[in-house]
Every structure is written in structure tokens, then in C-alpha cells.
Write a protein that holds these residues in place. Structure first.
Motif, PDB file in Angstrom:
ATOM      1  N   ALA A  98     -20.405  -5.768 -14.901  1.00 25.03           N
ATOM      2  CA  ALA A  98     -21.496  -5.272 -15.249  1.00 25.03           C
ATOM      3  C   ALA A  98     -21.037  -3.767 -15.851  1.00 25.03           C
ATOM      4  N   ILE A  99     -19.769  -3.337 -15.681  1.00 26.43           N
ATOM      5  CA  ILE A  99     -19.557  -2.012 -16.147  1.00 26.43           C
ATOM      6  C   ILE A  99     -18.521  -2.132 -17.138  1.00 26.43           C
ATOM      7  N   ARG A 100     -18.630  -1.065 -18.077  1.00 23.13           N
ATOM      8  CA  ARG A 100     -17.466  -1.077 -19.161  1.00 23.13           C
ATOM      9  C   ARG A 100     -17.113   0.432 -19.513  1.00 23.13           C
ATOM     10  N   VAL A 101     -16.048   0.466 -20.234  1.00 21.84           N
ATOM     11  CA  VAL A 101     -15.636   1.972 -20.605  1.00 21.84           C
ATOM     12  C   VAL A 101     -16.482   2.331 -21.544  1.00 21.84           C
ATOM     13  N   GLY A 102     -17.152   3.293 -21.451  1.00 21.48           N
ATOM     14  CA  GLY A 102     -18.209   3.984 -22.171  1.00 21.48           C
ATOM     15  C   GLY A 102     -19.414   4.143 -21.570  1.00 21.48           C
ATOM     16  N   ASP A 103     -19.496   3.513 -20.694  1.00 19.03           N
ATOM     17  CA  ASP A 103     -20.894   3.425 -19.727  1.00 19.03           C
ATOM     18  C   ASP A 103     -21.082   4.755 -19.247  1.00 19.03           C
ATOM     19  N   LYS A 104     -22.505   5.051 -18.932  1.00 18.33           N
ATOM     20  CA  LYS A 104     -22.559   6.489 -18.525  1.00 18.33           C
ATOM     21  C   LYS A 104     -22.939   6.310 -17.022  1.00 18.33           C
ATOM     22  N   ILE A 105     -22.450   7.379 -16.226  1.00 19.21           N
ATOM     23  CA  ILE A 105     -22.892   7.542 -14.767  1.00 19.21           C
ATOM     24  C   ILE A 105     -23.533   8.978 -14.772  1.00 19.21           C
ATOM     25  N   LEU A 106     -24.815   8.852 -14.297  1.00 21.32           N
ATOM     26  CA  LEU A 106     -25.863  10.083 -14.245  1.00 21.32           C
ATOM     27  C   LEU A 106     -25.715  10.859 -12.786  1.00 21.32           C
ATOM     28  N   VAL A 107     -25.448  11.967 -12.667  1.00 20.53           N
ATOM     29  CA  VAL A 107     -25.537  12.790 -11.441  1.00 20.53           C
ATOM     30  C   VAL A 107     -26.666  13.674 -11.563  1.00 20.53           C
ATOM     31  N   ASP A 108     -27.705  13.840 -10.497  1.00 17.55           N
ATOM     32  CA  ASP A 108     -28.728  14.496 -10.785  1.00 17.55           C
ATOM     33  C   ASP A 108     -28.653  15.428  -9.388  1.00 17.55           C
ATOM     34  N   THR A 109     -28.240  16.548  -9.398  1.00 16.98           N
ATOM     35  CA  THR A 109     -28.186  17.510  -8.214  1.00 16.98           C
ATOM     36  C   THR A 109     -29.090  18.732  -8.326  1.00 16.98           C
ATOM     37  N   ALA A 110     -29.137  19.670  -7.563  1.00 18.02           N
ATOM     38  CA  ALA A 110     -30.037  20.876  -7.333  1.00 18.02           C
ATOM     39  C   ALA A 110     -29.397  21.642  -8.365  1.00 18.02           C
ATOM     40  N   ASP A 111     -28.163  21.672  -8.516  1.00 18.22           N
ATOM     41  CA  ASP A 111     -27.379  22.691  -9.424  1.00 18.22           C
ATOM     42  C   ASP A 111     -27.390  22.352 -10.856  1.00 18.22           C
ATOM     43  N   GLY A 112     -27.618  20.985 -11.350  1.00 16.90           N
ATOM     44  CA  GLY A 112     -27.653  20.655 -12.603  1.00 16.90           C
ATOM     45  C   GLY A 112     -27.572  19.123 -12.610  1.00 16.90           C
ATOM     46  N   ASP A 113     -27.799  18.573 -13.989  1.00 19.90           N
ATOM     47  CA  ASP A 113     -27.731  17.248 -14.191  1.00 19.90           C
ATOM     48  C   ASP A 113     -26.389  16.894 -14.813  1.00 19.90           C
ATOM     49  N   PHE A 114     -25.628  16.063 -14.368  1.00 22.96           N
ATOM     50  CA  PHE A 114     -24.092  15.893 -14.992  1.00 22.96           C
ATOM     51  C   PHE A 114     -23.909  14.320 -15.422  1.00 22.96           C
ATOM     52  N   THR A 115     -23.478  14.285 -16.620  1.00 23.21           N
ATOM     53  CA  THR A 115     -23.476  12.843 -17.249  1.00 23.21           C
ATOM     54  C   THR A 115     -21.828  12.823 -17.430  1.00 23.21           C
ATOM     55  N   TYR A 116     -21.439  11.857 -16.686  1.00 21.80           N
ATOM     56  CA  TYR A 116     -19.997  11.264 -16.809  1.00 21.80           C
ATOM     57  C   TYR A 116     -19.959   9.786 -17.713  1.00 21.80           C
ATOM     58  N   THR A 117     -19.003   9.645 -18.242  1.00 21.24           N
ATOM     59  CA  THR A 117     -18.614   8.739 -19.177  1.00 21.24           C
ATOM     60  C   THR A 117     -17.419   7.748 -18.419  1.00 21.24           C
ATOM     61  N   VAL A 118     -17.473   6.628 -18.216  1.00 19.66           N
ATOM     62  CA  VAL A 118     -16.579   5.671 -17.598  1.00 19.66           C
ATOM     63  C   VAL A 118     -15.389   5.645 -18.539  1.00 19.66           C
ATOM     64  N   THR A 119     -13.915   6.003 -18.203  1.00 23.79           N
ATOM     65  CA  THR A 119     -13.013   5.951 -19.270  1.00 23.79           C
ATOM     66  C   THR A 119     -11.904   4.767 -18.846  1.00 23.79           C
ATOM     67  N   ALA A 120     -12.165   4.167 -17.494  1.00 21.85           N
ATOM     68  CA  ALA A 120     -11.001   3.134 -17.298  1.00 21.85           C
ATOM     69  C   ALA A 120     -11.552   2.506 -15.945  1.00 21.85           C
ATOM     70  N   THR A 121     -10.974   1.111 -15.783  1.00 20.90           N
ATOM     71  CA  THR A 121     -11.495   0.595 -14.591  1.00 20.90           C
ATOM     72  C   THR A 121     -10.005   0.197 -13.960  1.00 20.90           C
ATOM     73  N   GLU A 122      -9.986  -0.239 -12.613  1.00 26.56           N
ATOM     74  CA  GLU A 122      -8.500  -1.001 -12.084  1.00 26.56           C
ATOM     75  C   GLU A 122      -8.980  -1.627 -10.845  1.00 26.56           C
ATOM     76  N   GLN A 123      -8.006  -2.298 -10.400  1.00 25.63           N
ATOM     77  CA  GLN A 123      -8.097  -3.016  -9.049  1.00 25.63           C
ATOM     78  C   GLN A 123      -6.874  -2.613  -8.328  1.00 25.63           C
ATOM     79  N   THR A 124      -7.130  -2.166  -6.794  1.00 25.08           N
ATOM     80  CA  THR A 124      -6.029  -1.694  -6.221  1.00 25.08           C
ATOM     81  C   THR A 124      -5.917  -2.406  -4.773  1.00 25.08           C
ATOM     82  N   ALA A 125      -5.211  -1.611  -3.958  1.00 27.67           N
ATOM     83  CA  ALA A 125      -5.143  -1.958  -2.638  1.00 27.67           C
ATOM     84  C   ALA A 125      -5.998  -1.117  -1.504  1.00 27.67           C
ATOM     85  N   PRO A 126      -6.518  -1.744  -0.587  1.00 32.50           N
ATOM     86  CA  PRO A 126      -7.482  -0.915   0.162  1.00 32.50           C
ATOM     87  C   PRO A 126      -6.821   0.509   0.827  1.00 32.50           C
ATOM     88  N   GLY A 127      -5.601   0.590   0.841  1.00 35.93           N
ATOM     89  CA  GLY A 127      -4.987   1.673   1.273  1.00 35.93           C
ATOM     90  C   GLY A 127      -4.396   2.662   0.135  1.00 35.93           C
TER      91      GLY A 127
END
Length: 252
Positions: free
Chosen positions: A153-182
Motif C-alpha cells: 500500500a505504500i509507494r514512492v511519493g506518498d506522504k507521511i504527516l506528523v503533527d506535533t506540538a511544535d509544528g506539522d511536518f510533511t515527509y515524502t516517501v523516497t524509497a523502500t527496501e527489505q533487510t534483516a532484523p539486525g
């Protein structure tokens, strides 16, 4: 559970009265085998239903209690009041649904991840320079799985919205990957992939595959817009209402 037809009384009484010991033992073994078959059939049905519930019966939407927490956070943000103890922000990812929003807690232990997303304490704060790193469940024993729809369900270009007491921040997905737990390199300031550590980055980690934890699925992003509300006391509701006109930060 399937039900085998029971023998009728007429059939039962039609057998010769003078049965041998071997015949009696044979009927007993047959009865045990039939009972075992019933139990295995029932267990198989339960297993199928359990898998179906895990695949289609769960929803990554907030529970009633979490919705209440979200409302408390939203009210505090609108009024410029402190957030509930332990809560850092409200996270929204529109690509995961219009109702998808969860509180972000400090820490990534089971206590935090059982009720929301968790912030890796050693990583950067929301909106700050560096790597703002978060974690969330994709599968869990409790059924609380906010990241259940990843990775499809997630793609490069999707938005991640973070609302805090200090401000509202919009992040944009740039990449995804699969890796090991460690593979903790993804928590480094450069996301372990040569990103600019002087940039405002975000990393989200979750387990993979869907019903296991043999790997980790990683979402990388960078800050592309913000509405500063610091100092909080001076922020007006209109400031948050103008979030749609967020100013770009750095190169996109």
C-alpha cells in the motif's frame, strides 16, 4: 465441523447377537478412528478460519480507545496544550486510508508498539535535521497491526504527516527496501544508504513477512513541507488550518 451420519437402531440390532471378540475389537478401533477423523476435521476447519481471520478479519484502523486518544491529541494540538504523557505526535499516512492515524510514543518496546507507533529514542526528533526513525507492528499476537497493509500500500511519493506540538511536518516517501532484523544501519543519520545526514529524514521500520518477523521492511522519506507552531503558546488554530500551504524544505 462435519457430522457423520449415525448408525440407525435397526442396523445396530441387525447384527448377530453372538459377536466374536475380534468383531468387538474391530468396532472399537473403527470408532476410535472415526472420532480421530472428526477431531482432525474440526481442527482443520478451525485452522482455516483462523487464517481467514488473520488475513481478512483484522483491520489496521484504530480501536475505540485509540480513536479517543487521537481525539485527545487533536484537541491538545488545536488548543496549544501539552500532549498526553509519553505522546510525541500524531502520525497519518493517507495512502493507508483516510482514517489511518496513530499516536507516536517515545520508545519502541512492546508497551509502546501495542498502542501506537514508537520513536527510536536515539534518533532525531520530528522535523529536525537527521534521521527521525519510527517503528510499528505489521503483525502481532494482540492483533494490533497498524502496518498490516505494507508493503503493497505504500509507494514512492506518498506522504507521511506528523503533527506535533511544535509544528506539522510533511515527509515524502523516497524509497523502500527489505533487510534483516539486525540491520541497524537504517537508523543512522544517513539512513545507512548515503542520504544527506544534514537533511530532514524519516525512516519507518516494520516486520516482514506479513505473519512473521524474519525480515524488516523499511520506508525511507525526507521532509518536504512544514508549518512551524513554535512557540506553541503563540500558535493559533489558523496556523494549522494553513497546513495545506506548507513551505517546501530543501530540494525535492
Amino acid at each position: 465441523m462435519s457430522i457423520e451420519p449415525q448408525e440407525t437402531q435397526s442396523l445396530a440390532t441387525s447384527r448377530p447377537a453372538g459377536k466374536t471378540r475380534g468383531q468387538g475389537a474391530g468396532r472399537a478401533v473403527r470408532g476410535l478412528l472415526m472420532l480421530l477423523g472428526e477431531l482432525l476435521t474440526g481442527a482443520g476447519l478451525v485452522a482455516v478460519l483462523a487464517v481467514a481471520w488473520l488475513m481478512w478479519g483484522q483491520s489496521p484502523l484504530p480501536t475505540v480507545a485509540q480513536q479517543h486518544t487521537n481525539q485527545v491529541i487533536q484537541q491538545a494540538l488545536r488548543a496549544g496544550h501539552p500532549l498526553p504523557v509519553g505522546v510525541l505526535a500524531l502520525i497519518r499516512i493517507p495512502a493507508l486510508g483516510s482514517s489511518w492515524q496513530y499516536p507516536l510514543y517515545q520508545g519502541v518496546s512492546a508497551a509502546e508498539l501495542s498502542k501506537g507507533l514508537g520513536h527510536y529514542p536515539s534518533s532525531a526528533a520530528a522535523g529536525a535535521i537527521g534521521n527521525f526513525a519510527l517503528a510499528g507492528h505489521r503483525s502481532s499476537d494482540s492483533g494490533f497491526e497498524p502496518m498490516a497493509d505494507l508493503p503493497s500500500a505504500i509507494r514512492v511519493g506518498d506522504k507521511i504527516l506528523v503533527d506535533t506540538a511544535d509544528g506539522d511536518f510533511t515527509y515524502t516517501v523516497t524509497a523502500t527496501e527489505q533487510t534483516a532484523p539486525g540491520d541497524v544501519r537504517v537508523l543512522r543519520p544517513d539512513q545507512g544508504r548515503g542520504a544527506d545526514p544534514a537533511d530532514h529524514l524519516i525512516t519507518i521500520t516494520t516486520c516482514t513477512p506479513r505473519f512473521g518477523s524474519s525480515g524488516r521492511f523499511i520506508v525511507f522519506g525526507r521532509l518536504t513541507g512544514s508549518v512551524s507552531l513554535a512557540p506553541v503558546a503563540a500558535a493559533s488554530p489558523a496556523a494549522r488550518a494553513g497546513a495545506a500551504a506548507t513551505s517546501p524544505i530543501g530540494k525535492k
